[in-house]
Design a protein around this motif. Structure first.
Motif, mmCIF file in Angstrom:
data_model
loop_
_atom_site.group_PDB
_atom_site.id
_atom_site.type_symbol
_atom_site.label_atom_id
_atom_site.label_comp_id
_atom_site.label_asym_id
_atom_site.label_seq_id
_atom_site.Cartn_x
_atom_site.Cartn_y
_atom_site.Cartn_z
ATOM 1 N N GLY A 152 -5.470 4.293 -7.116
ATOM 2 C CA GLY A 152 -4.792 5.805 -6.688
ATOM 3 C C GLY A 152 -4.880 6.630 -7.754
ATOM 4 O O GLY A 152 -5.030 7.670 -7.680
ATOM 5 N N THR A 153 -4.568 5.996 -8.926
ATOM 6 C CA THR A 153 -4.561 6.991 -10.251
ATOM 7 C C THR A 153 -6.018 7.465 -10.654
ATOM 8 O O THR A 153 -5.971 8.592 -11.079
ATOM 9 C CB THR A 153 -3.839 6.186 -11.337
ATOM 10 O OG1 THR A 153 -2.336 5.820 -10.855
ATOM 11 C CG2 THR A 153 -3.865 6.873 -12.723
ATOM 12 N N ASP A 170 0.893 -1.135 0.069
ATOM 13 C CA ASP A 170 -0.013 0.147 0.248
ATOM 14 C C ASP A 170 0.921 1.248 -0.104
ATOM 15 O O ASP A 170 0.572 2.328 -0.773
ATOM 16 C CB ASP A 170 -0.946 -0.179 1.239
ATOM 17 C CG ASP A 170 -2.102 -1.173 1.036
ATOM 18 O OD1 ASP A 170 -2.213 -1.329 -0.008
ATOM 19 O OD2 ASP A 170 -2.457 -1.605 2.338
ATOM 20 N N ALA A 173 -8.337 7.976 -9.060
ATOM 21 C CA ALA A 173 -8.826 8.993 -7.836
ATOM 22 C C ALA A 173 -8.164 10.417 -8.137
ATOM 23 O O ALA A 173 -8.470 11.429 -7.696
ATOM 24 C CB ALA A 173 -8.305 8.547 -6.603
ATOM 25 N N LEU A 174 -6.944 10.597 -9.325
ATOM 26 C CA LEU A 174 -6.575 11.783 -9.051
ATOM 27 C C LEU A 174 -7.508 12.865 -10.059
ATOM 28 O O LEU A 174 -8.395 12.216 -10.843
ATOM 29 C CB LEU A 174 -5.321 11.736 -10.144
ATOM 30 C CG LEU A 174 -4.252 10.812 -9.221
ATOM 31 C CD1 LEU A 174 -2.914 10.694 -10.365
ATOM 32 C CD2 LEU A 174 -3.672 11.931 -8.092
ATOM 33 N N ALA A 189 2.416 1.569 -3.443
ATOM 34 C CA ALA A 189 1.401 1.940 -4.525
ATOM 35 C C ALA A 189 0.991 3.430 -4.219
ATOM 36 O O ALA A 189 1.119 4.189 -5.288
ATOM 37 C CB ALA A 189 0.294 1.303 -4.459
ATOM 38 N N ALA A 190 0.979 4.128 -3.127
ATOM 39 C CA ALA A 190 0.622 5.596 -2.839
ATOM 40 C C ALA A 190 1.812 6.371 -3.264
ATOM 41 O O ALA A 190 1.591 7.390 -4.049
ATOM 42 C CB ALA A 190 0.475 5.539 -1.492
ATOM 43 N N VAL A 208 1.813 6.647 -7.288
ATOM 44 C CA VAL A 208 0.969 7.610 -7.839
ATOM 45 C C VAL A 208 1.713 9.147 -7.865
ATOM 46 O O VAL A 208 1.776 9.751 -8.921
ATOM 47 C CB VAL A 208 -0.244 7.705 -6.974
ATOM 48 C CG1 VAL A 208 -1.123 8.870 -7.677
ATOM 49 C CG2 VAL A 208 -0.831 6.270 -7.297
ATOM 50 N N ARG A 209 2.437 9.454 -6.580
ATOM 51 C CA ARG A 209 3.196 10.540 -6.510
ATOM 52 C C ARG A 209 4.578 10.537 -7.463
ATOM 53 O O ARG A 209 4.561 11.545 -8.092
ATOM 54 C CB ARG A 209 3.626 10.752 -4.974
ATOM 55 C CG ARG A 209 2.511 11.032 -4.293
ATOM 56 C CD ARG A 209 3.093 11.492 -2.823
ATOM 57 N NE ARG A 209 4.250 10.926 -2.213
ATOM 58 C CZ ARG A 209 4.449 9.711 -1.437
ATOM 59 N NH1 ARG A 209 3.186 9.173 -1.109
ATOM 60 N NH2 ARG A 209 5.287 8.927 -1.038
ATOM 61 N N ASN A 216 -5.344 17.852 -9.380
ATOM 62 C CA ASN A 216 -3.877 17.249 -8.948
ATOM 63 C C ASN A 216 -2.818 17.107 -10.142
ATOM 64 O O ASN A 216 -1.858 17.269 -10.169
ATOM 65 C CB ASN A 216 -4.146 15.814 -8.682
ATOM 66 C CG ASN A 216 -5.152 15.359 -7.731
ATOM 67 O OD1 ASN A 216 -6.325 14.890 -7.606
ATOM 68 N ND2 ASN A 216 -4.617 15.930 -6.177
ATOM 69 N N ALA A 247 -3.835 -1.480 -6.407
ATOM 70 C CA ALA A 247 -3.848 -0.346 -5.507
ATOM 71 C C ALA A 247 -3.044 0.865 -6.527
ATOM 72 O O ALA A 247 -3.795 2.225 -6.126
ATOM 73 C CB ALA A 247 -2.972 -0.332 -4.263
ATOM 74 N N PHE A 248 -2.378 0.726 -7.364
ATOM 75 C CA PHE A 248 -1.964 1.805 -8.157
ATOM 76 C C PHE A 248 -2.842 2.433 -9.191
ATOM 77 O O PHE A 248 -3.057 3.593 -9.311
ATOM 78 C CB PHE A 248 -0.422 1.132 -8.958
ATOM 79 C CG PHE A 248 0.269 2.166 -9.754
ATOM 80 C CD1 PHE A 248 0.091 3.507 -9.310
ATOM 81 C CD2 PHE A 248 1.176 1.672 -10.653
ATOM 82 C CE1 PHE A 248 0.872 4.278 -10.207
ATOM 83 C CE2 PHE A 248 2.035 2.563 -11.477
ATOM 84 C CZ PHE A 248 1.761 3.918 -11.197
#
Length: 459
Positions: free
Chosen positions: A289-290, A248, A292-293, A251-252, A255-256, A304, A285-286
């Motif tokens: 997260g992507t 997790d 959600a941008l 993966a977070a 994204v950054r 974002n 998870a990647f």
């Protein structure tokens, strides 16, 4: 001739600037050479006082400069402000550390007084890119000016307003006129003007951050003129997730690492190499997260990801995605240019990539990530090294020592364990292979454009 800048969020023109013709360039070059000679003789403490004042000037103008960055290349406002603060912090680092880094170093030879001195080299040509309009220029210019050199900046035409603002902020900090000079050159003339400047005896060296094609041309011209050059070129950084990593957290961070600045950074992670036992969890998870941008207006604090800086750059990203899918990659999310005004592209993740897939082999300068699954750790090493580039590497693992041992098997200019690759004024920055040579920042960057001079005085 004239240059008109464009707002990439709207596709509409911003401002038109007159370019410098050959007569004006000659006058600016001669003024810069004369001013640089005087600046190199200025005591170091006085030079560093200007560097310190530069930090204050950047912070005082932060709102105005951040708006200019956003308008000209589409960076979201918070990231633009962070770019300016990072430049101010670099000023503070050199203002406090340069006197130690540039101090004479005794050699300790019996019977003589011998030492090494670090003396100004002269006027340095800087050819800079658009993706971090202030930071890319500042991270070279701050140490160059601290060392007693002058800077002749040829910035990317699409950020001409930023280029001129950088010169003005140096002047506001007290730097004498001519020590930092921005020249405005339209794109078709850039290769010829750059070659002629490098060949000119008043130019002591050249640094370039940009494409491999431009770097090859500048490096060749500098070699022909027998002048020092530093090249910071492309990157296709590997982001390696080993089987024991915190999935997790990795993966977070992924994204950054990929989508900061809309993916328009040489040190953005681009190739995501994941060991097979955790690949399914990481990818899920990647992707989440992507998705959600938020893509949109870069002036909106909820955004974002802003636009790609130019329409031709968005076309290149679209081509790379289409060719990668045709070569066997799978589309996990995104993949399209967004309709409407501006140069927006969906945050995109491609699966089933590896050598032979364009998004894995080429530098993707936009919001596109390539995921490759490694059978085991040895395969992860193979995939990470399967690149012509060698800028940065990010390794994720439960054991930092294990991560360091893994990183030693990959050829790059930097390795980050359980962290996203970034530049920091306290550490050298640069690449290997086709990512260039030489270093910026820290002591190494300060000493790149100095005359390392030996003194030997017999007693």
């Amino acid at each position: 001739m004239r240059i008109t800048t464009t707002n990439p969020a709207t596709g509409q023109p911003l401002t038109t600037y007159d370019t410098h013709d050959d007569t004006q360039l000659e006058r600016l070059l001669d003024r810069a050479h004369t001013a640089t000679s005087a600046w190199g003789s200025t005591p170091l403490d006085q030079r560093l006082a200007v560097v310190s004042a530069l930090a204050a000037a950047l912070r005082a103008g932060q709102d105005r400069f951040a708006r200019l960055i956003t308008d000209e290349m589409g960076k979201v406002r918070a990231e633009a402000a962070a770019e300016l603060e990072k430049s101010a912090v670099a000023c503070e680092f050199y203002a406090s550390q340069a006197s130690t880094i540039l101090a004479d170093e005794p050699a300790g030879i019996d019977g003589v007084d011998a030492w090494v001195a670090y003396e100004p080299m002269g006027l340095v040509l800087a050819v800079m890119p658009w993706n971090f309009p202030f930071w890319q220029a500042m991270r070279f210019a701050i140490p160059a000016v601290a060392a007693g050199n002058g800077v002749l900046l040829k910035h990317s035409p699409n950020v001409t307003g930023c280029a001129l603002a950088i010169e003005q902020v140096f002047l506001a900090a007290g730097l004498p006129v001519g020590v930092f000079t921005t020249i405005v050159v339209e794109e078709p003339r850039v290769p010829d003007v750059t070659r002629r400047l490098i060949a000119d005896d008043r130019i002591a060296g050249v640094t370039l951050t940009g494409s491999n094609r431009a770097g090859a041309a500048v490096g060749a011209a500098a070699g022909h003129a027998v002048k020092k050059s530093v090249l910071e070129l492309g990157g296709s950084d590997a982001f390696v997730v080993l089987a024991d990593a915190d999935v997790d957290a990795a993966a977070a961070a992924a994204v950054r690492a990929r989508f900061t600045n809309a993916g328009q950074s040489c040190v953005c992670a681009k190739r995501f190499i994941v060991e097979a036992p955790i690949a399914e969890r990481f990818v899920a998870a990647f992707v989440a997260g992507t998705r959600a941008l938020t893509v949109g207006d870069p002036t909106d604090p909820r955004t974002n990801i802003g636009p790609i800086a130019r329409s031709d750059l968005r076309d290149t990203i679209r081509r790379q995605v289409e060719e990668s899918l045709a070569a066997g990659a799978t589309l996990l999310t995104g993949g399209r240019a967004l309709p409407g005004s501006g140069y927006f592209f969906e945050p995109t993740i491609l699966g089933n990539t590896g050598p032979g897939i364009p998004a894995f082999d080429e530098e993707t300068f936009g919001p596109v990530a390539a995921v490759a699954v490694a059978a085991d750790e040895a395969d992860a090493v193979r995939l990470a090294n399967a690149s012509q580039y060698g800028l940065g590497l990010s390794v994720w693992t439960a054991d930092p020592e294990h991560g360091t041992a893994f990183a030693r098997q990959i050829t790059t200019g930097a390795a980050f364990i359980n962290a996203v690759v970034a530049s920091d004024a306290r550490l050298p920055f640069g690449g290997t292979r086709r990512s260039g040579y030489g270093r910026e920042l820290a002591a190494a960057g300060l000493r790149e454009f100095v005359n390392t001079r030996t003194y030997w005085a017999a007693r």
